[in-house]
Design a protein around this motif. Structure first.
Motif, PDB file in Angstrom:
ATOM      1  N   HIS A 228     -15.813   6.610  -2.941  1.00 50.31           N
ATOM      2  CA  HIS A 228     -14.469   6.211  -3.458  1.00 50.31           C
ATOM      3  C   HIS A 228     -13.828   5.132  -2.360  1.00 50.31           C
ATOM      4  O   HIS A 228     -13.852   5.037  -1.150  1.00 50.31           O
ATOM      5  CB  HIS A 228     -13.523   7.422  -3.215  1.00 50.31           C
ATOM      6  CG  HIS A 228     -12.096   7.221  -3.390  1.00 50.31           C
ATOM      7  ND1 HIS A 228     -11.557   6.795  -4.767  1.00 50.31           N
ATOM      8  CD2 HIS A 228     -11.059   7.322  -2.429  1.00 50.31           C
ATOM      9  CE1 HIS A 228     -10.338   6.585  -4.571  1.00 50.31           C
ATOM     10  NE2 HIS A 228      -9.772   6.992  -3.305  1.00 50.31           N
ATOM     11  N   CYS A 230     -10.486   3.190  -2.120  1.00 49.71           N
ATOM     12  CA  CYS A 230      -8.919   2.698  -2.639  1.00 49.71           C
ATOM     13  C   CYS A 230      -8.422   1.431  -2.198  1.00 49.71           C
ATOM     14  O   CYS A 230      -8.823   1.109  -1.304  1.00 49.71           O
ATOM     15  CB  CYS A 230      -8.093   4.185  -2.149  1.00 49.71           C
ATOM     16  SG  CYS A 230      -8.235   4.423  -0.443  1.00 49.71           S
ATOM     17  N   TYR A 234     -11.436  -5.933  -4.246  1.00 44.52           N
ATOM     18  CA  TYR A 234     -12.638  -5.547  -4.595  1.00 44.52           C
ATOM     19  C   TYR A 234     -13.661  -6.665  -4.724  1.00 44.52           C
ATOM     20  O   TYR A 234     -15.040  -6.750  -4.652  1.00 44.52           O
ATOM     21  CB  TYR A 234     -12.784  -4.931  -5.829  1.00 44.52           C
ATOM     22  CG  TYR A 234     -12.198  -3.380  -5.729  1.00 44.52           C
ATOM     23  CD1 TYR A 234     -12.277  -2.564  -4.697  1.00 44.52           C
ATOM     24  CD2 TYR A 234     -11.005  -3.049  -6.811  1.00 44.52           C
ATOM     25  CE1 TYR A 234     -11.763  -1.308  -4.743  1.00 44.52           C
ATOM     26  CE2 TYR A 234     -10.360  -2.009  -6.425  1.00 44.52           C
ATOM     27  CZ  TYR A 234     -11.060  -1.037  -5.547  1.00 44.52           C
ATOM     28  OH  TYR A 234     -10.243   0.249  -5.636  1.00 44.52           O
ATOM     29  N   TYR A 238     -17.993  -6.644  -4.412  1.00 41.19           N
ATOM     30  CA  TYR A 238     -18.485  -6.850  -5.639  1.00 41.19           C
ATOM     31  C   TYR A 238     -19.363  -8.154  -5.849  1.00 41.19           C
ATOM     32  O   TYR A 238     -18.477  -9.116  -5.843  1.00 41.19           O
ATOM     33  CB  TYR A 238     -17.792  -6.463  -6.542  1.00 41.19           C
ATOM     34  CG  TYR A 238     -18.289  -6.094  -8.032  1.00 41.19           C
ATOM     35  CD1 TYR A 238     -19.047  -4.783  -8.088  1.00 41.19           C
ATOM     36  CD2 TYR A 238     -18.660  -6.917  -8.869  1.00 41.19           C
ATOM     37  CE1 TYR A 238     -19.539  -4.331  -9.434  1.00 41.19           C
ATOM     38  CE2 TYR A 238     -19.323  -6.761 -10.367  1.00 41.19           C
ATOM     39  CZ  TYR A 238     -19.967  -5.414 -10.341  1.00 41.19           C
ATOM     40  OH  TYR A 238     -20.446  -5.038 -11.604  1.00 41.19           O
ATOM     41  N   LEU A 251     -12.806   3.868  -8.248  1.00 49.34           N
ATOM     42  CA  LEU A 251     -12.117   2.725  -7.830  1.00 49.34           C
ATOM     43  C   LEU A 251     -10.478   3.024  -8.039  1.00 49.34           C
ATOM     44  O   LEU A 251     -10.290   3.602  -9.195  1.00 49.34           O
ATOM     45  CB  LEU A 251     -12.559   1.495  -8.524  1.00 49.34           C
ATOM     46  CG  LEU A 251     -14.043   1.133  -8.263  1.00 49.34           C
ATOM     47  CD1 LEU A 251     -14.527   0.049  -9.080  1.00 49.34           C
ATOM     48  CD2 LEU A 251     -14.532   0.872  -6.596  1.00 49.34           C
TER      49      LEU A 251
END
Length: 359
Positions: A228, A230, A234, A238, A251
């Motif tokens: 997880h 939060c 991102y 990624y 996410l």
């Protein structure tokens, strides 16, 4: 229809639809007001409210919230972390090598009891096995176990013992691995590693990746490990995180109105996606139709057999009645989406590569 055995082990036997999109929560939940009063009594030296009374109060709260999750219809439940304090503080109290020197101001009038690592961290006694065993005993549904990840445990502490936070995080990861082995022996099959510090600190995804390699070491394949993450950017992590040895990424995208969704479509999302479809920071209950639109966002990234839906984050800051209604609508929306998938009424762009691969 493609199958996902690691996820589908949590599918209820009486599931009403052919398609299955797992519903769960991230972890924390608002504590009943009487539990906070019980804690005050327990900590009052003049009170006759003793250790047994405090244990009974925590048991009652855990039973209550677990039942609330089941009544909402969730496929996988937690006890709302009724026995826990702040997500770093709780574990730091249970790890040899940490000590506390008083609260630190975080923002405004909010304080955090930030711990210090003053010696090499060591595993002493189990952190969560008793919590898991109690919740599993009172629940008819499978139970997920959230654990604060080693990177956040290192990053959100004062490091007075190690050369750098990286070395501290690796030692902590070994301890988390030890705890998960004990949880697995107790019957746990769904572990969630919480790393809120990850997407806020650029270039440290490699450290978290090594931590997760240590965490997943020798853990059986039928044990589901999720991560997880939060808030945060991102795009910093990624697609590098796709190499992590976890089954799912959980996410927080609803809170940002899915502005970052395209981050996960530029490179194929090859893991399971646990998508936040209700906002944990807004005390307004999303309608079933709104949640269905959010679930469809997830289907732009992964096919249904790799989708999990949950709130964006823990629900502890919301009034309990609001949190409950959000969960009820989340489950209702998910079951309706499944029925529409069964009827062929939903076009799933993310399913096309999977279908070709199956041919």
């Amino acid at each position: 229809m493609s199958q996902n055995p690691n996820r589908d082990q949590f599918k209820p036997e009486d599931h009403p639809n052919d398609h299955f999109i797992l519903t769960t929560v991230v972890g924390s939940y608002a504590k009943p007001k009487w539990l906070n009063r019980a804690k005050e009594q327990y900590e009052d030296p003049d009170s006759k409210f003793d250790e047994d009374d405090w244990q009974e109060a925590k048991d009652d709260a855990s039973r209550l919230i677990t039942d609330e999750h089941e009544r909402a219809g969730l496929d996988v439940v937690v006890d709302g972390e009724m026995r826990r304090t702040e997500m770093v503080e709780f574990f730091a109290h249970r790890i040899e090598g940490y000590e506390f020197n008083g609260p630190v101001k975080v923002w405004g009038h909010n304080y955090f009891d930030k711990p210090s690592v003053v010696s090499e961290v060591e595993y002493d006694e189990s952190w969560l096995v008793d919590e898991y065993e109690f919740t599993a005993e009172v629940s008819d549904a499978p139970v997920k176990v959230p654990i604060t990840g080693p990177y956040t445990l290192a990053n959100w502490s004062f490091n007075e013992a190690y050369d750098d936070d990286e070395a501290l995080a690796y030692d902590l990861a070994d301890l988390v691995n030890e705890e998960i082995e004990k949880l697995v022996d107790a019957g746990a099959r769904y572990i969630q590693i919480d790393e809120p510090a990850l997407a806020t600190t650029p270039d440290d995804h490699a450290i978290v990746g090594e931590c997760l390699e240590r965490i997943a070491d020798n853990i059986p394949e039928d044990v589901r490990i999720g991560l997880h993450v939060c808030y945060g950017d991102y795009s910093r992590i990624y697609p590098e995180i796709l190499d992590y040895p976890v089954e799912e990424f959980d996410l927080e995208l609803c809170n940002g109105d899915y502005d970052q969704l395209d981050v996960f479509t530029d490179d194929e999302f090859t893991k399971d996606l646990a998508l936040g479809v209700v906002d944990a920071h807004v005390a307004e209950v999303e309608s079933v139709e709104e949640i269905k639109r959010n679930i469809r966002k997830g289907l732009e990234v992964v096919p249904p057999e790799r989708l999990i839906v949950s709130p964006d984050c823990g629900l502890k800051l919301l009034p309990r009645e609001v949190a409950y209604e959000k969960m009820v609508n989340l489950v209702k929306a998910t079951r309706e989406i499944e029925a529409e998938l069964d009827a062929g009424e939903i076009d799933v762009p993310a399913a096309e590569p999977t279908a070709q691969a199956d041919d």
